[in-house]
Design an enzyme around this catalytic site. Sequence first.
Site, PDB file in Angstrom:
ATOM      1  N   LYS A 163       0.813  -1.357  -0.019  1.00 52.63           N
ATOM      2  CA  LYS A 163      -0.080   0.083  -0.059  1.00 52.63           C
ATOM      3  C   LYS A 163       0.868   1.272   0.036  1.00 52.63           C
ATOM      4  O   LYS A 163       0.696   2.246  -0.851  1.00 52.63           O
ATOM      5  CB  LYS A 163      -0.898  -0.060   1.308  1.00 52.63           C
ATOM      6  N   ASN A 164       1.822   1.187   0.785  1.00 53.19           N
ATOM      7  CA  ASN A 164       2.566   2.600   1.003  1.00 53.19           C
ATOM      8  C   ASN A 164       3.884   2.908  -0.051  1.00 53.19           C
ATOM      9  O   ASN A 164       4.311   3.886  -0.274  1.00 53.19           O
ATOM     10  CB  ASN A 164       3.188   2.550   2.267  1.00 53.19           C
TER      11      ASN A 164
ATOM     12  N   ASP B 106       4.248   0.697  12.339  1.00 53.03           N
ATOM     13  CA  ASP B 106       2.935  -0.338  11.959  1.00 53.03           C
ATOM     14  C   ASP B 106       2.888  -1.471  12.279  1.00 53.03           C
ATOM     15  O   ASP B 106       1.724  -2.150  12.128  1.00 53.03           O
ATOM     16  CB  ASP B 106       3.183  -0.217  10.332  1.00 53.03           C
TER      17      ASP B 106
ATOM     18  N   ARG C  40      -0.938  14.712  13.121  1.00 55.08           N
ATOM     19  CA  ARG C  40      -0.236  14.173  11.956  1.00 55.08           C
ATOM     20  C   ARG C  40       0.262  15.615  11.174  1.00 55.08           C
ATOM     21  O   ARG C  40      -0.337  15.700  10.115  1.00 55.08           O
ATOM     22  CB  ARG C  40      -0.645  13.006  11.180  1.00 55.08           C
ATOM     23  N   PRO C  41       1.255  16.549  11.529  1.00 55.61           N
ATOM     24  CA  PRO C  41       1.268  17.702  10.952  1.00 55.61           C
ATOM     25  C   PRO C  41       1.784  17.482   9.678  1.00 55.61           C
ATOM     26  O   PRO C  41       2.604  16.550   9.423  1.00 55.61           O
ATOM     27  CB  PRO C  41       2.313  18.414  11.759  1.00 55.61           C
ATOM     28  N   ILE C  42       1.619  18.427   8.698  1.00 57.80           N
ATOM     29  CA  ILE C  42       2.484  18.613   7.256  1.00 57.80           C
ATOM     30  C   ILE C  42       3.269  19.904   7.357  1.00 57.80           C
ATOM     31  O   ILE C  42       3.661  20.152   6.068  1.00 57.80           O
ATOM     32  CB  ILE C  42       1.510  18.325   6.287  1.00 57.80           C
ATOM     33  N   ASP C  43       3.873  20.208   8.280  1.00 63.41           N
ATOM     34  CA  ASP C  43       4.581  21.500   8.237  1.00 63.41           C
ATOM     35  C   ASP C  43       5.635  21.119   7.453  1.00 63.41           C
ATOM     36  O   ASP C  43       6.334  22.022   6.809  1.00 63.41           O
ATOM     37  CB  ASP C  43       4.940  21.859   9.790  1.00 63.41           C
ATOM     38  N   LEU C  44       6.427  19.758   7.643  1.00 66.54           N
ATOM     39  CA  LEU C  44       7.653  19.828   6.745  1.00 66.54           C
ATOM     40  C   LEU C  44       7.262  19.530   5.279  1.00 66.54           C
ATOM     41  O   LEU C  44       8.336  20.209   4.324  1.00 66.54           O
ATOM     42  CB  LEU C  44       8.229  18.541   7.279  1.00 66.54           C
TER      43      LEU C  44
ATOM     44  N   CYS D 147      -5.354   7.734   9.376  1.00 63.43           N
ATOM     45  CA  CYS D 147      -5.351   7.074  10.530  1.00 63.43           C
ATOM     46  C   CYS D 147      -5.280   7.885  11.727  1.00 63.43           C
ATOM     47  O   CYS D 147      -4.539   8.821  11.641  1.00 63.43           O
ATOM     48  CB  CYS D 147      -4.589   5.693  10.723  1.00 63.43           C
TER      49      CYS D 147
ATOM     50  N   ARG E 140      -8.704  -0.822   4.408  1.00 63.15           N
ATOM     51  CA  ARG E 140      -8.085   0.231   3.533  1.00 63.15           C
ATOM     52  C   ARG E 140      -6.413  -0.271   3.289  1.00 63.15           C
ATOM     53  O   ARG E 140      -5.756   0.317   2.430  1.00 63.15           O
ATOM     54  CB  ARG E 140      -7.612   1.468   4.688  1.00 63.15           C
TER      55      ARG E 140
ATOM     56  N   ARG F  58      -4.352   9.899   4.199  1.00 59.78           N
ATOM     57  CA  ARG F  58      -3.151  10.570   4.250  1.00 59.78           C
ATOM     58  C   ARG F  58      -2.528  11.131   2.993  1.00 59.78           C
ATOM     59  O   ARG F  58      -1.942  12.188   2.933  1.00 59.78           O
ATOM     60  CB  ARG F  58      -2.209   9.880   5.479  1.00 59.78           C
TER      61      ARG F  58
HETATM   62  C1  EPZ Z   1       4.035   6.942   6.740  1.00 60.30           C
HETATM   63  O1  EPZ Z   1       3.290   7.966   7.317  1.00 60.30           O
HETATM   64  C2  EPZ Z   1       3.175   5.739   6.377  1.00 60.30           C
HETATM   65  N1  EPZ Z   1       2.123   6.158   5.552  1.00 60.30           N
HETATM   66  C3  EPZ Z   1       2.478   5.088   7.911  1.00 60.30           C
HETATM   67  O2  EPZ Z   1       1.689   4.151   7.569  1.00 60.30           O
HETATM   68  C4  EPZ Z   1       3.851   4.865   8.687  1.00 60.30           C
HETATM   69  O3  EPZ Z   1       3.314   4.607   9.930  1.00 60.30           O
HETATM   70  C5  EPZ Z   1       4.498   6.103   8.712  1.00 60.30           C
HETATM   71  O4  EPZ Z   1       5.155   6.381   7.539  1.00 60.30           O
HETATM   72  C6  EPZ Z   1       5.914   6.063   9.634  1.00 60.30           C
HETATM   73  O5  EPZ Z   1       6.598   4.758   9.054  1.00 60.30           O
HETATM   74  C7  EPZ Z   1       2.171   6.187   4.306  1.00 60.30           C
HETATM   75  O6  EPZ Z   1       3.299   5.921   3.801  1.00 60.30           O
HETATM   76  C8  EPZ Z   1       1.008   6.441   3.504  1.00 60.30           C
HETATM   77  P1  EPZ Z   1       5.936  10.375   8.966  1.00 60.30           P
HETATM   78  P2  EPZ Z   1       3.772   9.571   7.346  1.00 60.30           P
HETATM   79  O7  EPZ Z   1       5.926  11.484   8.138  1.00 60.30           O
HETATM   80  O8  EPZ Z   1       4.500   9.788   5.886  1.00 60.30           O
HETATM   81  C9  EPZ Z   1       6.219  13.442  12.134  1.00 60.30           C
HETATM   82  C10 EPZ Z   1       0.049   2.597   7.820  1.00 60.30           C
HETATM   83  O9  EPZ Z   1      -0.570   2.227   8.730  1.00 60.30           O
HETATM   84  N2  EPZ Z   1       5.826  14.589  11.061  1.00 60.30           N
HETATM   85  O10 EPZ Z   1       7.235   9.506   8.503  1.00 60.30           O
HETATM   86  O11 EPZ Z   1       2.699  10.398   7.654  1.00 60.30           O
HETATM   87  C11 EPZ Z   1       4.881  12.845  12.434  1.00 60.30           C
HETATM   88  O12 EPZ Z   1       3.962  13.516  13.213  1.00 60.30           O
HETATM   89  C12 EPZ Z   1       0.451   4.211   7.994  1.00 60.30           C
HETATM   90  O13 EPZ Z   1       0.202   2.087   6.703  1.00 60.30           O
HETATM   91  C13 EPZ Z   1       5.922  16.191  11.407  1.00 60.30           C
HETATM   92  O14 EPZ Z   1       6.066  16.305  12.684  1.00 60.30           O
HETATM   93  O15 EPZ Z   1       4.659   9.382   8.412  1.00 60.30           O
HETATM   94  C14 EPZ Z   1       5.691  11.413  13.149  1.00 60.30           C
HETATM   95  O16 EPZ Z   1       5.783  11.604  14.344  1.00 60.30           O
HETATM   96  C15 EPZ Z   1      -0.158   4.764   9.162  1.00 60.30           C
HETATM   97  N3  EPZ Z   1       5.642  17.075  10.417  1.00 60.30           N
HETATM   98  C16 EPZ Z   1       6.882  11.291  12.184  1.00 60.30           C
HETATM   99  O17 EPZ Z   1       7.123  12.907  11.746  1.00 60.30           O
HETATM  100  C17 EPZ Z   1       5.264  16.621   9.294  1.00 60.30           C
HETATM  101  O18 EPZ Z   1       5.127  17.339   8.326  1.00 60.30           O
HETATM  102  C18 EPZ Z   1       6.872  10.242  11.215  1.00 60.30           C
HETATM  103  O19 EPZ Z   1       5.869  10.647  10.246  1.00 60.30           O
HETATM  104  C19 EPZ Z   1       5.575  15.392   8.751  1.00 60.30           C
HETATM  105  C20 EPZ Z   1       5.646  14.200   9.896  1.00 60.30           C
END
Ligand code: EPZ
Length: 417
Positions: free
Chosen positions: A22-23, A306, A121-125, A116, A398, A92
């Site tokens: 999926k991812n 996960d 789950r911020p998107i600031d980055l 989920c 999902r 997401r």
């Molecule tokens: C991906 O989510 C996966 N989703 C998630 O899988 C997975 O749990 C996660 O990576 C970690 O491995 C997809 O690939 C679609 P991150 P993502 O950005 O990209 C913080 C599943 O069950 N952060 O690596 O959203 C964030 O809050 C799902 O399949 C910021 O602070 O994860 C977290 O603490 C759920 N600002 C950390 O970084 C940002 O702008 C890692 O999140 C972005 C993230």
Amino acid sequence: MSEMILEGGRPLLGCVRIQGSKNAALPMMAAAVLHEGEVALHNCPRIADVFSMERILRSLGAETCWEDHTLRICCRNLHGFEIDREDAASMRSSVMLMGSLLGRQGCVRIAYPGGCTIGARPIDLHLKVFQTMGARVEEQGDLLEARTPDCLWGTRICFPISSVGATENGILAAVKARGTTLLENCALEPEITHLCHFLQAMGAEIGGIGTRRLRIRGVRILRDAQFWVPPDRIVAGTYLYAAAATRGKVELLDVPLGEIASILRVYEKMGGQWECNGGKLKADASGVRRMVEYTRTQCYPGFPTDMQSVLMAVLLTIPGKGRIREEIFEDRLKTAGELKKLGGRIHTAGRDAWIIGGGPLTGARVEARDLRGGAALAVAALAASGTTVIGNAGFVERGYEAIDADLAGLGARIEMR
Ligand code: EPZ
């Protein structure tokens, strides 16, 4: 939403093939937007999140069609730049379209993405990446609009923390940007490597694949491509741990062995045995009996967040006391509350869960709260005596294409309704 009904108490035995990831598939679908032509994704999982992304692409003017597990996407006549609020909220990965739409046509409007509920789950980055590359980002309530005055410009970006999604969005934005983009402190998750390989097949110029430092030279035109979506490491891990929870013996076909090393290490600590030949993993979990005292989730190649709730379910079946610490998401231990309804003895505080395993698990009515948590409830239900009904089973669909058929193929008594 649908329900999953399981009757537990018997070991899983048999063979199952692991679906496409999926991812990996979702960012590849977003990447298709960058090309004014056609891409084909083979081994694409037929799951709810993929269908949601397909719906969004179609709403933007893309043409899509399925032949078995091959998804063809043609974005020649893509015209839209606005993603429907409900579609954006449905998952997401809708946020991935920000990078690719900006890269293709310099503008995008989208509501904050959903997904989920596993904590903030911020998107600031992600937004910082676009701004650094020259886009103007405006927020009005939960609506985001990003525009480039002329185009995105290659530059150097160093991520302050490891983020899978922000790294992927950076890559998507950089593929057609003017000049070279250096992305530093990138996340190392395998799905990023797969995305890079797919983009390379489309003609993108990417160096440093598989490292924390990616160098992307912008190109003007991409080409038609086809790609095999690699198998899903989390689905493989889920079925392996389901075998562990029931002390079963299973064969998993098409396992991405290199990607599940941390999952296998914890399985070995429990006393599980395995061997792998040419993508076929034979797991003998009949000897699982050792509690794993401490596991913490980490970015790849550490133990994946996960798999955290699924591990919690397995540990409940092993006598002793174990602790799991969730390091990635602030609020991802919610499944503990549901596991308790099956008789699980778990205490959570902050990011820690203490598990006292070995007590009896008994079937009950429980509710899935998120995708992986729902799968964890199925794993616990397989080990419990009696019947478990899992509500909100749509969460599981999902990410798992046919968890009922897969587990039934391993001898489980399971039904979806
Ligand atoms: C991906 O989510 C996966 N989703 C998630 O899988 C997975 O749990 C996660 O990576 C970690 O491995 C997809 O690939 C679609 P991150 P993502 O950005 O990209 C913080 C599943 O069950 N952060 O690596 O959203 C964030 O809050 C799902 O399949 C910021 O602070 O994860 C977290 O603490 C759920 N600002 C950390 O970084 C940002 O702008 C890692 O999140 C972005 C993230």
